[in-house]
Design a protein around this motif. Structure first.
Motif: not given
Lengths: 343, 336
Positions: A186-197
């Motif tokens: 459920d939205e596993p990468v939405s809270a992460l910075d682009v480079s970490v996403q």
């Protein structure tokens, strides 16, 4: 009841999840129900990634939670490996639940701040009796940590010692500890910075290839969904607007909502951006307490006709058969709206 | 033409000289009249602190420890408290990611708009109300006269952001700073809000500093962009130049980490390894070096200055000239 054919890992059939809204006054009349999910059917195939995309309030998270039995179902059914979740005994349900896991948007909120990472990952292993003896459990925890790209020595550390991306890796390790078949992301990468996403997206793809996992990948970001999914379902206000093979849905969208979503996504290229034609939708999402009659999208649809407000369109297959859209005008949509404004 | 805003050598520090966080570390840029500058960076890059410092909204333990901010010939940092209050909202306005925390929950929308008209323009009564209605319709709020009496919680997220924009542009500022204005919004609403910002800019000839992590948003909005990393501007130039041929490995990495809608067949993303740098202590080295694929000994010994690499394009990399060749060929080698 429909039972899933063998290649299906899960089947959702005419699912309704309604939430009664309580009156702010003690004995007041209830103002109604929020129809968060209102008649949704789809299958999840074994080994695939099904992307579930839509804007806030479309019901995508509620579906994920219903699959995990975290929300009570109002009507309809969800079956997993051919077993109906609603009619399973508590004992059977506990076993099934181990095989369906969840990865959250905010891994910090889902980790106990007072539990070391090692203990947090070991907990489900103990609970489900997946390894016997302390040494075997510790070995398994170390194995899981290296599987998600973290040093096994991190076992004794606490959640606050990690960055957002690392915490998400811990969340993934914890989900994997149960040895699941299906993971609801459920939205596993939405809270992460682009480079970490990108690191986490790649990790999820690697794990899928390695462990034969099935993902229900819930997100609002259309580019991430395109990148990771085999099939895509686009939701709007509690219903599926369009569903099908990823390529077909993105290259040949047949629902005006899909087209406007795609045209609204900014593309990191100034030349492409300048050349694009946007379909800027008017207005906002209607209240789910009082959704429009007929097609849910009618109040914002740029091509709606009178009939759309009277009768809800069923999902109908495209010419190639690899996607379905719920729009009365899907056969003539190419003459009415740009397909997808990027070259 | 003289720029409306000239920032030179700006330094903002949280904490002490040795172990404090250098949130903004020697940052210089200009914004022309009516121009849009996109400031791009990840969390902790210093982009929001840069924005806040322009209207002196840095609060303790943070403080500006160096540099100058020249707004139309006046030194922002030398202004008295009452002078800067006069500038805020009237000449420079700012909007934030979360409009709910910027709006007062116990005042009606109408009151919050007329308040600024009253304080900054001396406008009262019917005139202020008429102007408030005009502003609300300008930002696309339907039947504005009926909504003046509503409270912030009556509005959706997108509508609240419109109200914030209406308040921000009430006095026709010459510079609007928008810090992640659409990050909390759905993509169709984001498109509406960006449209409104563009139209207002055309109408008022307002300069815009758009702070965002979204490369797609700046590609469509900005005339020029500044990429920030670890408190510094590491690349700066016209939007076309920077996107076409980035000269700083960090920018290349950001572009490669972003999945693109117009590239459906991209197999795998190329992330930047490691984690974003925290700008602690003095840096006599390139803060990006530990994550960089082309870093050399020199990068660990000497901080690269931001320098001109071609017309309208600056980069802070010792090897900026070689970036196109080095990174296009070594792209396959970037490991997870």
């Amino acid at each position: 009841m429909r039972t899933a054919p063998p290649e299906m890992i899960a089947s959702i059939s005419d699912l309704h999840v309604h939430f009664p809204v309580r009156s702010p006054f003690l004995f007041g009349k209830s103002p109604g129900v929020v129809k968060a999910v209102d008649g949704v059917s789809f299958d999840i195939r074994r080994g695939e990634t099904l992307g579930l995309v839509g804007e806030s309030g479309c019901g995508k998270t509620t579906i994920g939670r219903a699959i995990l039995q975290l929300n009570a179902i109002t009507s309809g059914s969800i079956s997993f490996n051919g077993e109906d979740l609603a009619t399973s005994s508590p004992e059977a349900m506990r076993k099934l639940r181990r095989r369906i896991q969840l990865i959250f948007q905010d891994p910090y909120a889902s980790l106990n701040p007072r539990m070391s990472v090692g203990r947090a990952i070991a907990e489900p292993i103990r609970l489900h009796n997946l390894r016997q003896g302390e040494a075997a459990i510790t070995d398994r925890v170390k194995e899981l940590l290296s599987l998600v790209g973290l040093a096994p020595t991190y076992m004794s550390r606490y959640p606050h010692e990690f960055s957002g991306g690392q915490r998400q890796r811990i969340g993934i390790a914890r989900a994997l500890a149960c040895e699941p078949d299906l993971i609801v992301c459920d939205e596993p990468v939405s809270a992460l910075d682009v480079s970490v996403q990108a690191q986490v997206v790649n990790l999820l793809q690697d794990l899928q290839a390695r462990l034969g996992l099935t993902y229900l990948f819930i997100a609002h970001g259309l580019s991430v969904i395109q990148h990771i999914s085999n099939r895509v379902a686009v939701m709007y206000l509690g219903r599926v607007a369009e569903i099908g093979e990823r390529r077909e849905v993105y290259a040949n969208p047949r629902h005006p909502y899909t087209r406007s979503l795609l045209s609204a996504v900014p593309i990191p290229d100034p030349k492409v951006e300048r050349a694009r034609r946007r379909i800027v939708l008017q207005g906002e999402l209607p209240s789910p307490l009082n959704p429009p009659k007929g097609c849910r999208f009618v109040t914002r649809c740029p091509i709606a006709v009178a009939h759309c407000a009277q009768e809800a369109p069923p999902l109908t297959p495209s010419a190639s058969g690899s996607s379905m859209a719920a729009c009365w005008r899907s056969s003539e949509i190419d003459d009415l709206l740009p397909r997808f404004a990027a070259t | 033409m003289k720029p409306i805003l000239t920032v030179s050598g700006l330094k903002v520090r949280f904490g002490n000289e040795q172990s404090g966080v250098r949130a903004v570390d020697d940052v210089s840029f200009t914004v022309g009249k009516g121009e849009t500058l996109g400031v791009v960076g990840e969390s902790g890059s210093g982009k929001s602190v840069t924005g806040l410092s322009l209207i002196r909204l840095i609060s303790k333990p943070g403080r500006v420890v160096g540099g100058s901010i020249d707004f139309d010939g006046r030194d922002i940092l030398a202004m008295s408290d009452s002078e800067i209050r006069d500038v805020r909202g009237r000449e420079i306005s700012m909007i934030f990611q979360d409009p709910m925390t910027s709006l007062n929950p116990v005042l009606t929308i109408g009151r919050q708009i007329t308040e600024i008209l009253e304080v900054q323009e001396g406008m009262r009564g019917g005139r202020a109300k008429a102007r408030a209605i005009e502003l609300l319709s300008l930002v696309g709020i339907p039947s504005p006269e009926r909504r003046l009496g509503d409270y912030p919680h009556h509005f959706s997220g997108g509508m609240r952001q419109r109200v914030m924009i209406a308040i921000a542009v009430a006095c026709k500022p010459r510079l609007l700073i928008a810090d992640e204005p659409t990050t909390a919004l759905d993509v169709t609403i984001q498109a509406q809000i960006l449209d409104i910002l563009k139209n207002l800019q055309r109408e008022f000839g307002m300069a815009l500093i758009l702070i965002t992590h979204d490369l797609g948003v700046v590609a469509g909005m900005a005339d020029r962009i500044a990429v920030m990393y670890g408190g510094r501007i590491v690349e700066q130039g016209s939007t076309d130049c920077v996107f076409e041929e980035p000269r700083m490995p960090y920018t290349v990495g950001l572009l490669r980490s972003t999945p693109r809608l117009d590239r459906p067949d991209e197999d795998r993303l190329t992330p930047i390894r490691g984690l974003p740098a925290e700008p602690v202590g003095q840096a006599n080295f390139c803060r990006f070096a530990p994550r960089c694929d082309i870093a050399q000994q020199l990068c660990l010994r000497e901080a690269p200055p931001l320098r001109q690499v071609r017309p309208d394009h600056m980069a802070a990399c010792h090897f900026a000239e070689d970036v196109p060749t080095l990174l296009h060929t070594s792209s396959e080698a970037i490991a997870l």
